[in-house]
Design a protein around this motif. Structure first.
Motif, PDB file in Angstrom:
ATOM      1  N   ALA A 157       0.913  -1.140  -0.076  1.00 37.33           N
ATOM      2  CA  ALA A 157       0.003  -0.047  -0.027  1.00 37.33           C
ATOM      3  C   ALA A 157       0.895   1.363  -0.137  1.00 37.33           C
ATOM      4  O   ALA A 157       0.627   2.125  -0.662  1.00 37.33           O
ATOM      5  CB  ALA A 157      -0.917  -0.023   1.255  1.00 37.33           C
ATOM      6  N   GLN A 158       1.986   1.283   0.773  1.00 34.85           N
ATOM      7  CA  GLN A 158       2.880   2.298   0.633  1.00 34.85           C
ATOM      8  C   GLN A 158       3.663   2.599  -0.828  1.00 34.85           C
ATOM      9  O   GLN A 158       3.533   3.864  -1.327  1.00 34.85           O
ATOM     10  CB  GLN A 158       3.974   2.041   1.607  1.00 34.85           C
ATOM     11  N   ALA A 159       3.738   1.589  -1.294  1.00 33.49           N
ATOM     12  CA  ALA A 159       4.467   1.611  -2.765  1.00 33.49           C
ATOM     13  C   ALA A 159       3.239   2.238  -3.479  1.00 33.49           C
ATOM     14  O   ALA A 159       3.545   3.051  -4.560  1.00 33.49           O
ATOM     15  CB  ALA A 159       4.759   0.341  -3.420  1.00 33.49           C
ATOM     16  N   VAL A 160       1.957   1.974  -3.506  1.00 31.02           N
ATOM     17  CA  VAL A 160       0.885   2.584  -4.086  1.00 31.02           C
ATOM     18  C   VAL A 160       0.613   4.094  -3.745  1.00 31.02           C
ATOM     19  O   VAL A 160       0.621   4.804  -4.839  1.00 31.02           O
ATOM     20  CB  VAL A 160      -0.350   1.767  -3.797  1.00 31.02           C
ATOM     21  N   ALA A 161       0.698   4.391  -2.570  1.00 30.41           N
ATOM     22  CA  ALA A 161       0.380   5.666  -2.101  1.00 30.41           C
ATOM     23  C   ALA A 161       1.377   6.727  -2.519  1.00 30.41           C
ATOM     24  O   ALA A 161       1.141   7.871  -2.659  1.00 30.41           O
ATOM     25  CB  ALA A 161       0.249   5.709  -0.755  1.00 30.41           C
ATOM     26  N   THR A 162       2.812   6.229  -2.654  1.00 33.42           N
ATOM     27  CA  THR A 162       3.762   7.020  -2.912  1.00 33.42           C
ATOM     28  C   THR A 162       4.031   6.941  -4.698  1.00 33.42           C
ATOM     29  O   THR A 162       5.104   7.772  -4.938  1.00 33.42           O
ATOM     30  CB  THR A 162       4.899   6.937  -2.258  1.00 33.42           C
ATOM     31  N   ARG A 176       0.013   7.251 -12.152  1.00 35.24           N
ATOM     32  CA  ARG A 176      -1.331   7.020 -11.799  1.00 35.24           C
ATOM     33  C   ARG A 176      -1.918   5.845 -12.443  1.00 35.24           C
ATOM     34  O   ARG A 176      -2.667   5.471 -11.891  1.00 35.24           O
ATOM     35  CB  ARG A 176      -2.043   8.292 -12.808  1.00 35.24           C
ATOM     36  N   MET A 177      -1.512   5.281 -13.460  1.00 38.17           N
ATOM     37  CA  MET A 177      -2.130   4.150 -14.078  1.00 38.17           C
ATOM     38  C   MET A 177      -1.806   2.733 -13.262  1.00 38.17           C
ATOM     39  O   MET A 177      -2.648   1.998 -13.124  1.00 38.17           O
ATOM     40  CB  MET A 177      -1.384   3.937 -15.745  1.00 38.17           C
ATOM     41  N   PHE A 178      -0.518   2.946 -12.715  1.00 34.01           N
ATOM     42  CA  PHE A 178      -0.157   1.914 -11.678  1.00 34.01           C
ATOM     43  C   PHE A 178      -0.781   1.909 -10.579  1.00 34.01           C
ATOM     44  O   PHE A 178      -1.520   0.763 -10.251  1.00 34.01           O
ATOM     45  CB  PHE A 178       1.554   1.947 -11.169  1.00 34.01           C
ATOM     46  N   ARG A 179      -1.136   3.074 -10.092  1.00 34.23           N
ATOM     47  CA  ARG A 179      -1.962   3.225  -8.775  1.00 34.23           C
ATOM     48  C   ARG A 179      -3.547   2.756  -9.188  1.00 34.23           C
ATOM     49  O   ARG A 179      -4.000   1.860  -8.298  1.00 34.23           O
ATOM     50  CB  ARG A 179      -1.875   4.658  -8.288  1.00 34.23           C
ATOM     51  N   GLU A 180      -4.054   3.100 -10.124  1.00 38.77           N
ATOM     52  CA  GLU A 180      -5.583   2.747 -10.513  1.00 38.77           C
ATOM     53  C   GLU A 180      -5.527   1.343 -10.617  1.00 38.77           C
ATOM     54  O   GLU A 180      -6.651   0.584 -10.484  1.00 38.77           O
ATOM     55  CB  GLU A 180      -6.015   3.762 -11.647  1.00 38.77           C
ATOM     56  N   ALA A 181      -4.490   0.797 -11.512  1.00 38.11           N
ATOM     57  CA  ALA A 181      -4.479  -0.506 -11.595  1.00 38.11           C
ATOM     58  C   ALA A 181      -4.508  -1.479 -10.544  1.00 38.11           C
ATOM     59  O   ALA A 181      -5.141  -2.477 -10.226  1.00 38.11           O
ATOM     60  CB  ALA A 181      -3.507  -1.047 -12.683  1.00 38.11           C
ATOM     61  N   VAL A 182      -3.739  -1.001  -9.494  1.00 33.35           N
ATOM     62  CA  VAL A 182      -3.476  -1.777  -8.291  1.00 33.35           C
ATOM     63  C   VAL A 182      -4.613  -1.618  -7.341  1.00 33.35           C
ATOM     64  O   VAL A 182      -5.174  -2.506  -6.820  1.00 33.35           O
ATOM     65  CB  VAL A 182      -2.236  -1.357  -7.535  1.00 33.35           C
ATOM     66  N   MET A 183      -5.079  -0.614  -7.226  1.00 26.19           N
ATOM     67  CA  MET A 183      -6.400  -0.617  -6.442  1.00 26.19           C
ATOM     68  C   MET A 183      -7.562  -0.999  -7.100  1.00 26.19           C
ATOM     69  O   MET A 183      -8.266  -1.549  -6.421  1.00 26.19           O
ATOM     70  CB  MET A 183      -6.815   1.132  -6.341  1.00 26.19           C
ATOM     71  N   SER A 184      -7.990  -0.870  -8.339  1.00 25.48           N
ATOM     72  CA  SER A 184      -8.806  -1.875  -8.957  1.00 25.48           C
ATOM     73  C   SER A 184      -8.649  -3.348  -8.880  1.00 25.48           C
ATOM     74  O   SER A 184      -9.756  -4.008  -8.643  1.00 25.48           O
ATOM     75  CB  SER A 184      -8.998  -1.306 -10.423  1.00 25.48           C
ATOM     76  N   ALA A 185      -7.488  -3.818  -9.033  1.00 27.62           N
ATOM     77  CA  ALA A 185      -7.211  -5.372  -8.992  1.00 27.62           C
ATOM     78  C   ALA A 185      -7.840  -5.574  -7.520  1.00 27.62           C
ATOM     79  O   ALA A 185      -8.209  -6.798  -7.150  1.00 27.62           O
ATOM     80  CB  ALA A 185      -5.726  -5.582  -9.365  1.00 27.62           C
TER      81      ALA A 185
END
Length: 325
Positions: A129-134, A138-147
């Motif tokens: 989650a820290q890797a996603v938050a920092t 944007r595409m990586f963040r949205e992909a991880v959160m959607s998955a």
């Protein structure tokens, strides 16, 4: 003949006594209260409308949870219809029986499985989650959160079939890596723990990411200006602030693992003792004569554990909101 002194306005009097220029006229205390009264009335009216809007949800909660919980509590303390006395008699045998023998073993097995998987998912989900938050992408963040949103709700028979086909005794990964020669078995306590982590880790990512985003950049900068390293920042600043959210996420994962049924039933059956399996067996009629309400007593045990979990979770969430709001 004397005349009554002319009353001086409050603002003018204050200006004369203080030596300053008179400011704009302000209403007296009574008029200020009168002016504020319509606002409070509007707030009260808005609160009433808010409760009215929440009424369907409250009705759904009462019908979907309240009434079944009351029925379970009543049935747990009464004899079943197949009892010799005809049923309906007050008794505590169901509750005491649910905390003995195989039922106690199943309850303790569910608690151990939930504690282990929730702890591992918390430790693994935090850095992810820290890797996603920092992340700057944007595409990586949205992909991880959607998955994570999809995987957190993926369970039941499809999840069990997927792991049986890959990590079962005849699974593709098991045969290629020769895992059976190293003592691996999916149909054990350890194997079931791995399966539960498949949806618990994404759930932890969804839960803790907003808290990580609430960490102030100024806190890190202040720590760096005072010579603190990244490890010291996390130890003395970030983790103490995140601790309520981490504990709240842990409790939430514990509840999700404790209540899971379909995946374990489809994959391990009764080889791993779990309280949810015992309830399923009791509801299907796999009980002794006169113990039909034993399943209700087992369900009451789960409700008590769930209430204890929520009693810990809600205060932690309120405490973390003070820092991360």
């Amino acid at each position: 003949m004397t005349t009554a002194p002319t009353p001086v306005p409050a603002t003018a009097s204050a200006a004369q006594s203080g030596g300053g220029a008179p400011g704009p006229a302000t209403p007296t205390t009574a008029s200020a209260r009168t002016a504020k009264a319509p606002r409070s009335g509007k707030r009260r009216g808005g609160g009433g409308r808010a409760w009215l809007a929440a009424l369907p949800l409250l009705l759904f909660f009462v019908i979907g949870f309240g009434l079944p919980a009351v029925a379970i509590a009543i049935g747990a303390f009464t004899t079943s219809s197949d009892a010799p006395d005809g049923g309906g008699t007050f008794t505590t045998d169901n509750l005491t029986g649910s905390l003995q023998g195989a039922y106690w073993t199943a309850l303790w097995g569910s608690v151990k499985l939930s504690l282990l998987t929730a702890l591992i998912a918390t430790v693994v989900g935090l850095p992810l989650a820290q890797a996603v938050a920092t992340s700057r992408f944007r595409m990586f963040r949205e992909a991880v959160m959607s998955a994570s949103g999809v995987l957190a709700n993926f369970g039941g028979v499809p999840l069990a079939f997927m792991f049986v086909a890959t990590l079962g005794n005849s699974g593709e990964v098991t045969k290629k890596l020769g895992l059976t020669t190293h003592g691996w078995s999916l149909y054990t306590f350890s194997g079931l723990s791995v399966v539960y982590l498949y949806f618990l880790v994404p759930l932890m990512v969804i839960t803790i990411t907003p808290a990580l985003e609430g960490l102030r950049v100024q806190w890190r900068e202040a720590a760096q200006n005072n010579g603190a390293t990244s490890l010291q920042y996390w130890r003395h600043v970030a983790l103490p602030v995140l601790l309520p959210s981490l504990l709240g996420g842990f409790v939430l994962l514990f509840g999700a693992s404790f209540a899971a049924y379909a995946t374990a039933e489809a994959m391990v059956g009764s080889s791993v003792p779990l309280i949810s399996m015992q309830i399923g067996d009791a509801l299907s009629g796999n009980v002794l004569v006169g113990q039909g309400n034993l399943a209700l007593a087992l369900g009451l045990d789960m409700i008590v554990v769930a209430c204890l979990v929520m009693a810990v979770y809600l205060p932690l969430q309120r405490r973390s909101a003070k820092w991360l709001a």
